[in-house]
Design a protein around this motif. Structure first.
Motif, PDB file in Angstrom:
ATOM      1  N   ARG A  14       0.837  -1.204   0.000  1.00  0.00           N
ATOM      2  CA  ARG A  14       0.000   0.000   0.000  1.00  0.00           C
ATOM      3  C   ARG A  14       0.871   1.253   0.000  1.00  0.00           C
ATOM      4  O   ARG A  14       0.605   2.206  -0.725  1.00  0.00           O
ATOM      5  CB  ARG A  14      -0.924  -0.016   1.209  1.00  0.00           C
ATOM      6  N   GLU A  15       1.931   1.236   0.813  1.00  0.00           N
ATOM      7  CA  GLU A  15       2.839   2.385   0.855  1.00  0.00           C
ATOM      8  C   GLU A  15       3.520   2.591  -0.489  1.00  0.00           C
ATOM      9  O   GLU A  15       3.642   3.736  -0.964  1.00  0.00           O
ATOM     10  CB  GLU A  15       3.888   2.185   1.955  1.00  0.00           C
ATOM     11  N   GLU A  57       1.000   4.103  -2.881  1.00  0.00           N
ATOM     12  CA  GLU A  57       0.746   5.521  -2.603  1.00  0.00           C
ATOM     13  C   GLU A  57       1.923   6.390  -3.018  1.00  0.00           C
ATOM     14  O   GLU A  57       1.735   7.524  -3.439  1.00  0.00           O
ATOM     15  CB  GLU A  57       0.414   5.704  -1.128  1.00  0.00           C
ATOM     16  N   GLN A  58       3.148   5.849  -2.903  1.00  0.00           N
ATOM     17  CA  GLN A  58       4.317   6.601  -3.349  1.00  0.00           C
ATOM     18  C   GLN A  58       4.327   6.712  -4.870  1.00  0.00           C
ATOM     19  O   GLN A  58       4.662   7.756  -5.429  1.00  0.00           O
ATOM     20  CB  GLN A  58       5.602   5.940  -2.868  1.00  0.00           C
ATOM     21  N   HIS A 101       1.632   6.464  -6.840  1.00  0.00           N
ATOM     22  CA  HIS A 101       0.420   7.161  -7.299  1.00  0.00           C
ATOM     23  C   HIS A 101      -0.124   8.035  -6.168  1.00  0.00           C
ATOM     24  O   HIS A 101      -1.114   7.680  -5.523  1.00  0.00           O
ATOM     25  CB  HIS A 101      -0.649   6.151  -7.726  1.00  0.00           C
ATOM     26  N   PRO A 102       0.486   9.199  -5.941  1.00  0.00           N
ATOM     27  CA  PRO A 102       0.053  10.050  -4.820  1.00  0.00           C
ATOM     28  C   PRO A 102      -1.395  10.540  -4.958  1.00  0.00           C
ATOM     29  O   PRO A 102      -2.030  10.851  -3.970  1.00  0.00           O
ATOM     30  CB  PRO A 102       1.033  11.209  -4.823  1.00  0.00           C
ATOM     31  N   GLU A 103      -1.920  10.570  -6.159  1.00  0.00           N
ATOM     32  CA  GLU A 103      -3.301  11.027  -6.337  1.00  0.00           C
ATOM     33  C   GLU A 103      -4.311  10.060  -5.730  1.00  0.00           C
ATOM     34  O   GLU A 103      -5.462  10.414  -5.495  1.00  0.00           O
ATOM     35  CB  GLU A 103      -3.614  11.241  -7.832  1.00  0.00           C
ATOM     36  N   LEU A 104      -3.908   8.843  -5.436  1.00  0.00           N
ATOM     37  CA  LEU A 104      -4.808   7.848  -4.852  1.00  0.00           C
ATOM     38  C   LEU A 104      -4.759   7.827  -3.332  1.00  0.00           C
ATOM     39  O   LEU A 104      -5.560   7.125  -2.710  1.00  0.00           O
ATOM     40  CB  LEU A 104      -4.450   6.452  -5.366  1.00  0.00           C
ATOM     41  N   SER A 105      -3.865   8.571  -2.728  1.00  0.00           N
ATOM     42  CA  SER A 105      -3.635   8.435  -1.298  1.00  0.00           C
ATOM     43  C   SER A 105      -4.818   8.840  -0.431  1.00  0.00           C
ATOM     44  O   SER A 105      -4.964   8.351   0.664  1.00  0.00           O
ATOM     45  CB  SER A 105      -2.400   9.223  -0.873  1.00  0.00           C
ATOM     46  N   GLN A 114      -8.085   8.328  -1.203  1.00  0.00           N
ATOM     47  CA  GLN A 114      -9.278   7.539  -1.484  1.00  0.00           C
ATOM     48  C   GLN A 114      -9.236   6.219  -0.735  1.00  0.00           C
ATOM     49  O   GLN A 114      -8.171   5.670  -0.490  1.00  0.00           O
ATOM     50  CB  GLN A 114      -9.382   7.252  -2.986  1.00  0.00           C
ATOM     51  N   SER A 119      -9.121   2.389  -0.188  1.00  0.00           N
ATOM     52  CA  SER A 119      -8.460   1.415  -1.049  1.00  0.00           C
ATOM     53  C   SER A 119      -9.428   0.443  -1.685  1.00  0.00           C
ATOM     54  O   SER A 119      -9.129  -0.159  -2.697  1.00  0.00           O
ATOM     55  CB  SER A 119      -7.409   0.647  -0.248  1.00  0.00           C
ATOM     56  N   THR A 176     -11.012   3.388  -8.784  1.00  0.00           N
ATOM     57  CA  THR A 176     -10.990   4.750  -9.305  1.00  0.00           C
ATOM     58  C   THR A 176     -11.505   4.765 -10.734  1.00  0.00           C
ATOM     59  O   THR A 176     -11.521   3.752 -11.417  1.00  0.00           O
ATOM     60  CB  THR A 176      -9.553   5.297  -9.271  1.00  0.00           C
TER      61      THR A 176
END
Length: 151
Positions: free
Chosen positions: A84-85, A88-89, A91-95, A97, A99, A103
């Motif tokens: 997950r980390e 998120e690194q 794709h920061p735009e998903l952080s 939302q 999980s 999207t």
């Protein structure tokens, strides 16, 4: 004695020394006492001690399996957190939302509360019909569609 020895070995094979050392120690101690009772020709005591050793070994085995399962679950939780980390690194735009929500899909329209039908829509059960019927839309009296049917 044989069953106690088999259970002891199964507990050892399941890493009970790591996950349930106290219970394994009890089982081993009782088994040694059972062997000593056998050597002293105290067969009833030996049988009772062997049964206790078997029970303690079964408990140690169960605790060892539980401990191993918990360790496996924890490793999967840790792995999921690392993934997950990394996601998120990358794709920061998903952080922000959740999980579990995919999207790119449109948001669901709110449904609002749906009212329950009024009590005037339902009538009392028909005699012999075995249940409730709704009142027909045209205001005509309801007919028993189950006439002649066996319950």
């Amino acid at each position: 004695m044989n069953m106690a020895q088999i259970q002891l070995q199964a507990a050892r094979d399941a890493d009970a020394a790591d996950y349930a050392p106290v219970d394994l120690g009890f089982a081993q101690n009782k088994f040694q006492q059972a062997q000593a009772a056998m050597a002293s020709r105290k067969y009833e005591d030996a049988a009772n001690l062997a049964d206790e050793a078997r029970s303690d070994a079964e408990l140690a085995l169960a605790k060892a399996r539980l401990g191993a399962a918990r360790a496996k679950i924890q490793s999967k939780v840790d792995e999921n957190s690392r993934l997950r980390e990394r996601m998120e690194q990358a794709h920061p735009e998903l952080s922000g939302q959740p999980s579990s929500m995919p999207t790119g899909l449109p948001a669901a329209a709110p449904t609002g509360d749906m009212p329950a039908p009024s009590s005037s829509v339902l009538q009392a059960p028909l005699p012999g019909a075995g249940g409730f019927q709704t009142v027909p839309q045209d205001g005509a009296p309801p007919t028993d569609t189950h006439q002649g049917a066996q319950p």
